[in-house]
Enzyme design. Sequence first.
Site, PDB file in Angstrom:
ATOM      1  N   ARG A  61       0.813  -1.217   0.000  1.00 11.14           N
ATOM      2  CA  ARG A  61       0.000   0.000   0.000  1.00 11.14           C
ATOM      3  C   ARG A  61       0.847   1.269   0.000  1.00 11.14           C
ATOM      4  O   ARG A  61       0.489   2.277  -0.592  1.00 11.14           O
ATOM      5  CB  ARG A  61      -0.858  -0.018   1.267  1.00 11.14           C
ATOM      6  CG  ARG A  61      -2.268   0.361   1.000  1.00 11.14           C
ATOM      7  CD  ARG A  61      -3.113   0.208   2.208  1.00 11.14           C
ATOM      8  NE  ARG A  61      -2.349  -0.153   3.407  1.00 11.14           N
ATOM      9  CZ  ARG A  61      -2.907  -0.503   4.536  1.00 11.14           C
ATOM     10  NH1 ARG A  61      -4.207  -0.551   4.620  1.00 11.14           N
ATOM     11  NH2 ARG A  61      -2.191  -0.811   5.597  1.00 11.14           N
ATOM     12  N   HIS A 189       6.383 -22.884   7.659  1.00 10.87           N
ATOM     13  CA  HIS A 189       7.837 -22.774   7.470  1.00 10.87           C
ATOM     14  C   HIS A 189       8.586 -23.893   8.182  1.00 10.87           C
ATOM     15  O   HIS A 189       9.742 -24.159   7.853  1.00 10.87           O
ATOM     16  CB  HIS A 189       8.349 -21.383   7.828  1.00 10.87           C
ATOM     17  CG  HIS A 189       8.523 -21.122   9.288  1.00 10.87           C
ATOM     18  ND1 HIS A 189       7.479 -20.795  10.102  1.00 10.87           N
ATOM     19  CD2 HIS A 189       9.623 -21.137  10.085  1.00 10.87           C
ATOM     20  CE1 HIS A 189       7.927 -20.618  11.332  1.00 10.87           C
ATOM     21  NE2 HIS A 189       9.235 -20.829  11.361  1.00 10.87           N
ATOM     22  N   LYS A 193      12.402 -26.471   7.230  1.00 16.74           N
ATOM     23  CA  LYS A 193      13.620 -26.580   8.056  1.00 16.74           C
ATOM     24  C   LYS A 193      14.378 -27.842   7.673  1.00 16.74           C
ATOM     25  O   LYS A 193      13.786 -28.895   7.461  1.00 16.74           O
ATOM     26  CB  LYS A 193      13.253 -26.616   9.538  1.00 16.74           C
ATOM     27  CG  LYS A 193      12.734 -25.266  10.049  1.00 16.74           C
ATOM     28  CD  LYS A 193      12.542 -25.290  11.537  1.00 16.74           C
ATOM     29  CE  LYS A 193      11.818 -24.051  12.020  1.00 16.74           C
ATOM     30  NZ  LYS A 193      12.673 -22.924  12.345  1.00 16.74           N
ATOM     31  N   GLU A 227      10.444 -21.727  23.080  1.00 24.09           N
ATOM     32  CA  GLU A 227      11.039 -20.455  22.649  1.00 24.09           C
ATOM     33  C   GLU A 227      11.389 -19.622  23.872  1.00 24.09           C
ATOM     34  O   GLU A 227      10.711 -19.726  24.900  1.00 24.09           O
ATOM     35  CB  GLU A 227      10.034 -19.662  21.814  1.00 24.09           C
ATOM     36  CG  GLU A 227       9.613 -20.349  20.539  1.00 24.09           C
ATOM     37  CD  GLU A 227       8.680 -19.455  19.738  1.00 24.09           C
ATOM     38  OE1 GLU A 227       9.188 -18.711  18.892  1.00 24.09           O
ATOM     39  OE2 GLU A 227       7.475 -19.486  19.984  1.00 24.09           O
ATOM     40  N   ASP A 246      -1.432 -20.796  17.116  1.00 23.44           N
ATOM     41  CA  ASP A 246      -0.209 -20.231  16.543  1.00 23.44           C
ATOM     42  C   ASP A 246       0.842 -21.311  16.238  1.00 23.44           C
ATOM     43  O   ASP A 246       1.576 -21.201  15.263  1.00 23.44           O
ATOM     44  CB  ASP A 246       0.381 -19.194  17.522  1.00 23.44           C
ATOM     45  CG  ASP A 246       1.583 -18.466  16.955  1.00 23.44           C
ATOM     46  OD1 ASP A 246       1.462 -17.927  15.838  1.00 23.44           O
ATOM     47  OD2 ASP A 246       2.642 -18.445  17.617  1.00 23.44           O
ATOM     48  N   HIS A 251       2.627 -26.065  13.126  1.00 25.59           N
ATOM     49  CA  HIS A 251       3.994 -26.588  13.204  1.00 25.59           C
ATOM     50  C   HIS A 251       4.078 -27.928  13.945  1.00 25.59           C
ATOM     51  O   HIS A 251       4.681 -28.881  13.464  1.00 25.59           O
ATOM     52  CB  HIS A 251       4.923 -25.577  13.889  1.00 25.59           C
ATOM     53  CG  HIS A 251       4.883 -24.207  13.274  1.00 25.59           C
ATOM     54  ND1 HIS A 251       4.707 -23.997  11.936  1.00 25.59           N
ATOM     55  CD2 HIS A 251       5.013 -22.969  13.826  1.00 25.59           C
ATOM     56  CE1 HIS A 251       4.726 -22.694  11.684  1.00 25.59           C
ATOM     57  NE2 HIS A 251       4.902 -22.049  12.825  1.00 25.59           N
ATOM     58  N   LYS A 346       6.191 -19.917  24.965  1.00 29.04           N
ATOM     59  CA  LYS A 346       7.077 -18.761  24.852  1.00 29.04           C
ATOM     60  C   LYS A 346       7.706 -18.494  26.213  1.00 29.04           C
ATOM     61  O   LYS A 346       7.187 -18.930  27.232  1.00 29.04           O
ATOM     62  CB  LYS A 346       6.285 -17.539  24.393  1.00 29.04           C
ATOM     63  CG  LYS A 346       5.644 -17.752  23.027  1.00 29.04           C
ATOM     64  CD  LYS A 346       5.655 -16.505  22.189  1.00 29.04           C
ATOM     65  CE  LYS A 346       5.046 -16.745  20.819  1.00 29.04           C
ATOM     66  NZ  LYS A 346       6.014 -17.144  19.804  1.00 29.04           N
TER      67      LYS A 346
HETATM   68  C1  BG6 Z   1       5.608 -18.695  13.896  1.00 31.73           C
HETATM   69  C2  BG6 Z   1       4.785 -18.273  15.078  1.00 31.73           C
HETATM   70  O1  BG6 Z   1       4.820 -19.408  12.973  1.00 31.73           O
HETATM   71  O2  BG6 Z   1       6.684 -19.521  14.330  1.00 31.73           O
HETATM   72  C3  BG6 Z   1       5.632 -17.553  16.099  1.00 31.73           C
HETATM   73  O3  BG6 Z   1       3.723 -17.430  14.651  1.00 31.73           O
HETATM   74  C4  BG6 Z   1       6.843 -18.375  16.464  1.00 31.73           C
HETATM   75  O4  BG6 Z   1       4.877 -17.224  17.254  1.00 31.73           O
HETATM   76  C5  BG6 Z   1       7.575 -18.873  15.219  1.00 31.73           C
HETATM   77  O5  BG6 Z   1       7.704 -17.580  17.257  1.00 31.73           O
HETATM   78  C6  BG6 Z   1       8.668 -19.860  15.573  1.00 31.73           C
HETATM   79  O6  BG6 Z   1       9.433 -20.130  14.431  1.00 31.73           O
HETATM   80  P1  BG6 Z   1      10.969 -20.579  14.544  1.00 31.73           P
HETATM   81  O7  BG6 Z   1      11.352 -20.865  13.124  1.00 31.73           O
HETATM   82  O8  BG6 Z   1      11.697 -19.435  15.153  1.00 31.73           O
HETATM   83  O9  BG6 Z   1      10.969 -21.789  15.413  1.00 31.73           O
END
Ligand code: BG6
Length: 498
Positions: A61, A189, A193, A227, A246, A251, A346
Site C-alpha cells: 500500500r 515454514h 527446516k 522459545e 499459533d 507446526h 514462549k
Molecule cells: C511462527 C509463530 O509461525 O513460528 C511464532 O507465529 C513463532 O509465534 C515462530 O515464534 C517460531 O518459528 P521458529 O522458526 O523461530 O521456530
Amino acid sequence: MTQHSDQRPTMSSRVIPVEPFDLVIFGGTGDLARRKILPGLFRRFCAGQMPPQARVIGAARTDMDTAGFRTMVAEAIKEFSGSYSFTQAKLDAFLARIEYLAIDARGEKGWAELAELMSDEGRVEAYYFSVSPALFGDLAERLQKWGMADASARIVVEKPFGRDLETARALNKTLATYFDESQIYRIDHYLGKETVQNLMAVRFGNMLFEPLWNAQYVDHIQITVAETVGVGGRGEYYDKSGAMRDMVQNHLMQLLCLIAMEPPARFDPDAVRDEKLKVIRALDPVLAHHIIRGQYQAEPMNEAEAPGYRTAVGDARSRTESFIALKTHISNWRWAGTPFYLRTGKRMEARSSEITVVFKETPHSIFSEDAGKHRNVLSIRLQPNEGITLGVTIKEPGPGGMRLIDVPLDMSFAEALEEGAESVDAYERLIMDVIRGNQTLFMRGDEVEAAWGWTDPIIEGWEARNDVPKPYESGSDGPTDSTELMRRDGREWRKVTA
Ligand code: BG6
C-alpha cells in the site's frame, strides 16, 4: 557418531538454477518480507540458484518508488543476513532485479501496472500473499480480474490459514474459485527446516529405525518447541490466537505427522501428503485433563523489559495461552497405545525444538541390578544445533562388576557435514520449491482442514470450561502441571536445553 574430518562425507553441493521467474510479494514492505523473504531470495541469488533474469516485485500500500524500495531491501538484507558475508557488487546485482509497485488490494490502484509488468510469456509467475489473511480473497479475485490467474500462476499463502475449521473451509473455497489446488502453496515454514526433512531421510532412508517404529517398541514420543522470546510486538495478533492456534495446529501437527506417518510409496507431493492426512484423521480427541495451558509471568527483576504475558498483550484478564502441553494418541495399528506428548511455549528456559522417541525397556534384563532403568532414546534436534542423538546403554568402564550407563551416540549435523554443507533457511528452500512447482513441503487444503477439525473441539472444550491458563515463571519449563502430566504416567519431559 561424531566423525573425524577424513571421514566426512563429500557434499554434492549441487545448486541447480531454477527457471526464470517473476515473484510478486504482496506485503513487500512488511515484517516477513524484510526479515525472511527478501534476505532469503538474496542468498539464493548469491548461491547462483536465482537466475539473473528473475524479477522480484514488491507490492504494498505504501507510496514508494522502486529506488526507495531498493534502499529498504538493502537495509533489510544488511540487518537480517546475520553472519552471511556478501559483496556490494552482489547486493547491487540483486537490487537490479527488484521493482516496486504501490497497489491497493481492495481497490484498483496499481493493478493495471502489475498486469503490464507480468505480461512477459514463458516465465514462472508466483504471487506471495504476505498480508493479512483478510486480504487473501481480494488478492485472488483481482489477480483473476486482471488476467494474472492463468493456469501456470502460483500463489503462496502464509499462515494463519483460518482460525478454525469453518474459516479455513471458507478460505479454501474462496481460493478454489480462482486457483486450482495445484497452484496453491500454503506455507508452514517448519516444513522447510533442514532437520524436519531429515526426519523423513532418517526414517525412510535407513533400515535401522523403521522396524522399531511402532507401539510394540516405542514407549512414547515427545515433541517440544520451546522459545525464549515472548509475544513481543505481536500481542494483538497473538492474544486472539494463543499457542494452540499459533503453533500446535500447524507446526507441531506437521512434526507429529512426519514422525508418525506410514512410509509413502514415493517422495512426491500427494503421496507424502496423503500419509500425513491419515495421521491427522487418526488422532484421538484430547481429554480435558490431558491439556495444560499456561501464561508466562514477568521476570521479577526485569519487569520493564520482560513483562508478563497479560501486560505484553495489554489485557489484564486475558485467558489466552502462551504455553500448552497435551497428550494424545493415534488410533491406528502402528501407534495404538503409544502416547504422544506435545509441548510448546514462549519465554521458556531455552530455545529448543526437539522430537524424542523413547523406546521401551528390554523385555528381560540379564543385569539384575539395572533392571528396568535403561531405555534407548532417540532425540532429533531441529534447532538450534541440528542433529540426532541416540542414547545407548553400555557397560560403565572399569572394574567392579557389570554396571550399566547410558551414553549418547551424538551426530551433530554441523560437525558431521562441515565442509561444503550449506545452511539454507526454511523460507529460501520453500520459495525455490514454489518456483520449481514442488508442493511436497506445503500443506494441502484437506490437511489444513483436518488439523482444524482436531483442534477445534479442544479449544471449544476449554472455552466452555472457562479454563484459565496456569501462570508460569519466565525462563522455566512451563507450569508445574505440565511436569505432572508426564509424572502421572511415570514419565518425564526431556530437559529443555539450548
Ligand atoms: C511462527 C509463530 O509461525 O513460528 C511464532 O507465529 C513463532 O509465534 C515462530 O515464534 C517460531 O518459528 P521458529 O522458526 O523461530 O521456530
